[in-house]
Design a protein around this motif. Structure first.
Motif, PDB file in Angstrom:
ATOM      1  N   GLY A 159       0.824  -1.203   0.000  1.00 26.82           N
ATOM      2  CA  GLY A 159       0.000   0.000   0.000  1.00 26.82           C
ATOM      3  C   GLY A 159       0.861   1.257   0.000  1.00 26.82           C
ATOM      4  N   GLN A 160       1.944   1.233   0.790  1.00 19.94           N
ATOM      5  CA  GLN A 160       2.840   2.394   0.834  1.00 19.94           C
ATOM      6  C   GLN A 160       3.570   2.567  -0.483  1.00 19.94           C
ATOM      7  OE1 GLN A 160       4.918   1.011   4.345  1.00 19.94           O
ATOM      8  NE2 GLN A 160       4.167   2.752   5.539  1.00 19.94           N
ATOM      9  N   ARG A 161       3.961   1.441  -1.115  1.00 19.15           N
ATOM     10  CA  ARG A 161       4.624   1.546  -2.421  1.00 19.15           C
ATOM     11  C   ARG A 161       3.693   2.159  -3.442  1.00 19.15           C
ATOM     12  NH1 ARG A 161       8.450  -3.672  -3.191  1.00 19.15           N
ATOM     13  NH2 ARG A 161       8.366  -4.208  -1.016  1.00 19.15           N
ATOM     14  N   ILE A 178      -3.719   7.909 -15.853  1.00 14.29           N
ATOM     15  CA  ILE A 178      -4.283   6.617 -16.229  1.00 14.29           C
ATOM     16  C   ILE A 178      -3.912   5.625 -15.141  1.00 14.29           C
ATOM     17  CG2 ILE A 178      -4.200   4.761 -17.920  1.00 14.29           C
ATOM     18  CD1 ILE A 178      -3.801   6.908 -20.056  1.00 14.29           C
ATOM     19  N   CYS A 179      -4.920   5.083 -14.478  1.00 15.87           N
ATOM     20  CA  CYS A 179      -4.694   4.147 -13.371  1.00 15.87           C
ATOM     21  C   CYS A 179      -4.995   2.749 -13.904  1.00 15.87           C
ATOM     22  CB  CYS A 179      -5.627   4.464 -12.210  1.00 15.87           C
ATOM     23  SG  CYS A 179      -5.659   6.191 -11.720  1.00 15.87           S
ATOM     24  N   ASP A 180      -3.946   1.946 -14.107  1.00 13.61           N
ATOM     25  CA  ASP A 180      -4.135   0.612 -14.675  1.00 13.61           C
ATOM     26  C   ASP A 180      -4.132  -0.414 -13.549  1.00 13.61           C
ATOM     27  OD1 ASP A 180      -4.398  -1.557 -16.289  1.00 13.61           O
ATOM     28  OD2 ASP A 180      -2.457  -1.363 -17.285  1.00 13.61           O
ATOM     29  N   GLU A 181      -5.307  -0.844 -13.132  1.00 12.74           N
ATOM     30  CA  GLU A 181      -5.464  -1.800 -12.023  1.00 12.74           C
ATOM     31  C   GLU A 181      -4.662  -1.362 -10.802  1.00 12.74           C
ATOM     32  OE1 GLU A 181      -7.414  -4.478 -12.115  1.00 12.74           O
ATOM     33  OE2 GLU A 181      -7.593  -5.142 -14.195  1.00 12.74           O
ATOM     34  N   PRO A 182      -4.856  -0.125 -10.315  1.00 11.66           N
ATOM     35  CA  PRO A 182      -3.960   0.395  -9.269  1.00 11.66           C
ATOM     36  C   PRO A 182      -4.146  -0.277  -7.910  1.00 11.66           C
ATOM     37  CG  PRO A 182      -5.768   1.917  -9.633  1.00 11.66           C
ATOM     38  CD  PRO A 182      -5.886   0.864 -10.700  1.00 11.66           C
ATOM     39  N   ILE A 183      -5.252  -0.984  -7.691  1.00 11.44           N
ATOM     40  CA  ILE A 183      -5.452  -1.577  -6.364  1.00 11.44           C
ATOM     41  C   ILE A 183      -5.529  -3.090  -6.396  1.00 11.44           C
ATOM     42  CG2 ILE A 183      -6.593   0.454  -5.377  1.00 11.44           C
ATOM     43  CD1 ILE A 183      -9.255  -1.056  -5.872  1.00 11.44           C
ATOM     44  N   SER A 184      -5.396  -3.679  -7.599  1.00 13.13           N
ATOM     45  CA  SER A 184      -5.606  -5.127  -7.702  1.00 13.13           C
ATOM     46  C   SER A 184      -4.602  -5.936  -6.902  1.00 13.13           C
ATOM     47  CB  SER A 184      -5.526  -5.562  -9.160  1.00 13.13           C
ATOM     48  OG  SER A 184      -6.399  -4.797  -9.920  1.00 13.13           O
ATOM     49  N   SER A 189      -8.165  -4.597   2.879  1.00 13.30           N
ATOM     50  CA  SER A 189      -8.242  -3.554   3.907  1.00 13.30           C
ATOM     51  C   SER A 189      -7.445  -2.324   3.495  1.00 13.30           C
ATOM     52  CB  SER A 189      -7.743  -4.090   5.252  1.00 13.30           C
ATOM     53  OG  SER A 189      -6.349  -4.283   5.244  1.00 13.30           O
ATOM     54  N   VAL A 190      -6.508  -2.477   2.559  1.00 15.53           N
ATOM     55  CA  VAL A 190      -5.656  -1.358   2.140  1.00 15.53           C
ATOM     56  C   VAL A 190      -6.217  -0.699   0.872  1.00 15.53           C
ATOM     57  CG1 VAL A 190      -3.311  -0.764   1.388  1.00 15.53           C
ATOM     58  CG2 VAL A 190      -3.643  -2.409   3.228  1.00 15.53           C
ATOM     59  N   GLN A 191      -6.957  -1.464   0.063  1.00 17.53           N
ATOM     60  CA  GLN A 191      -7.532  -0.920  -1.172  1.00 17.53           C
ATOM     61  C   GLN A 191      -8.338   0.341  -0.900  1.00 17.53           C
ATOM     62  OE1 GLN A 191      -9.880  -3.954  -3.065  1.00 17.53           O
ATOM     63  NE2 GLN A 191      -8.086  -4.972  -3.938  1.00 17.53           N
TER      64      GLN A 191
ATOM     65  N   LEU B 275     -15.292   5.311   1.288  1.00 25.69           N
ATOM     66  CA  LEU B 275     -15.100   3.969   1.826  1.00 25.69           C
ATOM     67  C   LEU B 275     -14.547   4.082   3.239  1.00 25.69           C
ATOM     68  CD1 LEU B 275     -13.443   2.336  -1.282  1.00 25.69           C
ATOM     69  CD2 LEU B 275     -15.803   2.076  -0.527  1.00 25.69           C
ATOM     70  N   THR B 276     -14.705   3.024   4.007  1.00 28.35           N
ATOM     71  CA  THR B 276     -14.182   2.994   5.368  1.00 28.35           C
ATOM     72  C   THR B 276     -13.025   2.013   5.431  1.00 28.35           C
ATOM     73  OG1 THR B 276     -16.507   3.127   5.958  1.00 28.35           O
ATOM     74  CG2 THR B 276     -14.946   2.871   7.756  1.00 28.35           C
ATOM     75  N   PRO B 277     -11.808   2.487   5.183  1.00 24.26           N
ATOM     76  CA  PRO B 277     -10.685   1.545   5.206  1.00 24.26           C
ATOM     77  C   PRO B 277     -10.306   1.156   6.625  1.00 24.26           C
ATOM     78  CG  PRO B 277      -9.912   3.759   4.646  1.00 24.26           C
ATOM     79  CD  PRO B 277     -11.378   3.865   4.945  1.00 24.26           C
ATOM     80  N   ILE B 278      -9.546   0.072   6.767  1.00 23.82           N
ATOM     81  CA  ILE B 278      -8.909  -0.233   8.042  1.00 23.82           C
ATOM     82  C   ILE B 278      -7.579   0.503   8.022  1.00 23.82           C
ATOM     83  CG2 ILE B 278      -7.994  -2.053   9.505  1.00 23.82           C
ATOM     84  CD1 ILE B 278      -9.846  -4.017   8.119  1.00 23.82           C
ATOM     85  N   PRO B 279      -7.323   1.381   8.978  1.00 26.56           N
ATOM     86  CA  PRO B 279      -6.058   2.140   8.940  1.00 26.56           C
ATOM     87  C   PRO B 279      -4.858   1.215   9.151  1.00 26.56           C
ATOM     88  CG  PRO B 279      -7.194   2.506  11.020  1.00 26.56           C
ATOM     89  CD  PRO B 279      -8.126   1.697  10.153  1.00 26.56           C
ATOM     90  N   GLY B 280      -3.676   1.674   8.743  1.00 24.18           N
ATOM     91  CA  GLY B 280      -2.448   0.931   9.002  1.00 24.18           C
ATOM     92  C   GLY B 280      -2.297  -0.296   8.121  1.00 24.18           C
TER      93      GLY B 280
END
Lengths: 326, 339
Positions: A159-161, A178-184, A189-191, B275-280
């Motif tokens: 997620g930080q990267r 252009i966001c190409d599958e940026p969260i896949s 919980s981080v998406q 959205l409601t993420p989980i922090p950290g």
């Protein structure tokens, strides 16, 4: 909406000639095969479709990593489809990309400071000192700390990267990202953290997003309008509300019916679509979805349906879209 | 079906602990996991990367990489402890009484052999059969998993199949010897959504028809909701919550489960609400926290949570959370049902 769109694509094609036997005609892979698309200033346009539908090739053509085979691509009034590398320089500053894999897309031997400052250096903006100050500002924007600047990308979580990749993408204050599958590649919980941040950045910086994904739940949340791609073409395009309320192309209907819903009490249709996506080297005649379509007729085999307005700006490429169900 | 009426479990895992050892030290991937799988049920194990869900199943199958070591625990399958068996007896069970499917069928299939050879090989390894009987069985299996023109496709190589068709081949191989238990690790993650729907439908259909038990490992809450009967939620190498699927989605007891469910957008809601993420981010398992591993990200964390690991509170639906201690403060929606 009378203002000129930021991007206007007409009959865009990107074909790849494949290897084949000597003296025989070489097979052609029609990855992008006649796309018409407008991206409006300040909007998030979602683009969905299954693997092999051409959505990533379309993205790479839009940022001119590929030169289109034919068609026009007008960006802010200028046709950039066939510009030379040299003439593309100003365009490249204004269009940036966020990639799927934050592990592969950041050079592990560079510090975060150098990764984020690199686009500024290439564009010869500022002094080393001013660039470092800009990096600190960008880190704050994406929710990281200034003291992260001297660390290496491999020291960070996925997620930080992805936040570092986003800071790099917005460093030149682009118009279009252009966001190409940026969260896949990120954990569930981080998406949501990254999606919320992308929405904040859009508000703060007036960005326009083309958001490519196969996640049909997230694309509805983030997009203003959504285009559905199948075998190199847009088969339906509508506002997010309209698309989910009135999916009008049988392919869109099948896609939406296939989404696994996190609710054990939901009713689920049986296999909404048969078979698999055909090869882009052997595109069916007429409508390209007809080989899997439950309602295909002879007309569908002989004539290719155009992408047409079926009411209120809702576009669909199906001979029978907008009619009452048979 | 309640735990009491389900009878003897087909697989019973107790206190499983697995670590990986490298120059950086020990990574405690699984830290004392217990669960049962009953005949004829689909158990879902859900968790994010690093939660220990895949390592749990790889430990049960004893398929860990060289740096991994099972530190303690037992896995009783059909009366035998899989963790105590010698390698030869184990090979008799894997691919025979226990079938396996993995995320990427391309890396699990041998690219140099036809798929027919690979199915026939599996049958001949575990069954008394002639080659032509094995071939007939292979055709039957391909028809069972709905591969069109089954007899002809036996002669194809893995690369001649699409991702969805390769996964069907893997399922055919996994079912070759009528397993009592099928372990499926992210079987649809690499597939497109319409193909995923086809494969999930096939799995559910086969499970009902053949009556085997299934463990389905996934990170996808939608997939879990769609096909499983019971769920185990893992985080930080531990079982955080377990229960029947409908109960668990209707009344999640653990703040982590609640956080997971809240962080995915609701398809039926088209307001652009945040959205409601989980922090950290999840804990580093090289240095797991002493108490509850979710403490640092939990909106309800108390002093006790960091100090001591809570036990599982509850029975058929249970959660590893101090809020379910009889004297914990009441929090609406978690340990207090809204009036």
């Amino acid at each position: 909406m009378m203002t000129q769109p930021l991007v206007s694509v007409r009959d865009l094609k990107k074909h790849f000639t494949m290897g084949g036997p000597l003296f025989a005609p070489k097979p052609v892979l029609r990855a992008v095969d006649g796309v018409d698309l407008d991206i409006r200033r300040g909007e998030t346009l979602g683009l969905v479709g299954e693997s092999g539908c051409g959505k990533s090739t379309l993205a790479r053509t839009l940022i001119r990593l590929y030169e289109p085979t034919t068609g026009s691509m007008v960006f802010d009034g200028q046709d950039v489809a066939h510009l030379s590398e040299r003439d593309l320089v100003p365009f490249r500053r204004r269009v940036q990309m966020i990639f799927q894999d934050p592990y592969a897309s950041l050079n592990g031997r560079m510090t975060v400071r150098d990764l984020i400052a690199e686009p500024l250096e290439i564009a010869r903006i500022g002094t080393p000192e001013s660039r470092t100050a800009k990096v600190h500002e960008l880190l704050a924007r994406v929710g990281l700390h200034a003291d992260h600047a001297n660390r290496f990308a491999h020291e960070f979580s996925g997620g930080q990267r992805q936040r570092i990749g986003i800071a790099r993408a917005i460093a030149l204050e682009p118009d279009l990202v252009i966001c190409d599958e940026p969260i896949s590649a990120l954990d569930v919980s981080v998406q949501a953290q990254v999606v919320n941040m992308l929405e904040d950045l859009q508000d703060q910086l007036g960005l326009t997003y083309l958001f490519i994904t196969h996640d049909l739940s997230m694309v509805r949340h983030i997009s203003d309008r959504i285009g559905v791609m199948y075998l190199g073409k847009i088969v339906e395009l509508a506002s997010n509300t309209d698309l989910y309320a009135r999916p009008s192309h049988p392919y869109t209907q099948a896609l939406l019916a296939s989404i696994p819903v996190p609710d054990p009490t939901a009713t689920r249709p049986a296999d909404p679509v048969r078979g698999e996506i055909p090869s882009a080297m052997a595109v069916p005649s007429g409508c390209r979805f007809r080989t899997r379509c439950p309602m295909a007729t002879e007309l569908c085999a002989s004539s290719e349906p155009a992408l047409r307005d079926i009411g209120g700006g809702h576009l669909a490429a199906c001979h029978y879209a907008g009619e009452a169900a048979p | 079906m309640t735990a009491a009426t389900m009878g003897t479990p087909i697989l019973s895992v107790r206190d499983l602990a697995t670590s990986f050892f490298s120059q950086r030290g020990e990574v405690q991937a699984v830290r004392g996991v217990s669960f049962d799988v009953h005949p004829g049920e689909i158990l879902g194990i859900v968790g994010e990367s690093g939660s220990g869900k895949s390592i749990t199943c790889m430990s049960v199958l004893r398929l860990l990489k060289a740096t991994g070591r099972i530190k303690s625990g037992s896995a009783l399958f059909d009366g035998q402890d899989l963790l105590a068996l010698d390698e030869a007896d184990l090979r008799d069970i894997r691919g025979n009484k226990i079938g396996m499917i993995f995320q990427d069928p391309m890396t699990s299939l041998n690219p140099t052999l036809t798929v027919g050879e690979q199915v026939i090989e599996t049958i001949l390894r575990h069954r008394q059969a002639t080659r032509s009987e094995a071939r007939a069985r292979a055709i039957e299996l391909f028809e069972l998993v709905r591969i069109p023109s089954a007899a002809a496709r036996l002669k194809s190589y893995p690369h001649e199949f699409s991702g969805g068709m390769r996964q069907r081949v893997m399922i055919a191989i996994a079912l070759a010897c009528d397993p009592k238990l099928l372990i499926a690790d992210e079987p649809t993650t690499a597939l497109d959504v319409t193909i995923q729907r086809q494969i999930l439908g096939l799995l559910r259909d086969l499970q009902a028809r053949l009556g085997m038990a299934v463990i389905l490992i996934t990170h996808d809450l939608g997939v879990i909701a769609e096909v499983t009967d019971r769920i185990v939620v893992m985080y930080g190498g531990l079982v955080m919550e377990t229960g029947p699927v409908r109960d668990l989605f209707a009344r999640p007891m653990h703040p982590y489960t609640r956080g997971l469910l809240a962080s995915v957008p609701d398809l039926r809601d088209d307001s652009h609400k945040r959205l409601t993420p989980i922090p950290g981010s999840p804990p580093d398992m090289a240095h797991p926290p002493a108490g509850c591993p979710f403490t640092a990200r939990c909106p309800h964390a108390m002093r006790q949570c960091a100090a001591a690991l809570p036990p599982l509170f509850g029975d058929s639906h249970a959660a590893r959370c101090w809020l379910h201690h009889a004297e914990a403060p009441r929090i609406a929606g978690i340990n207090e049902v809204a009036a």
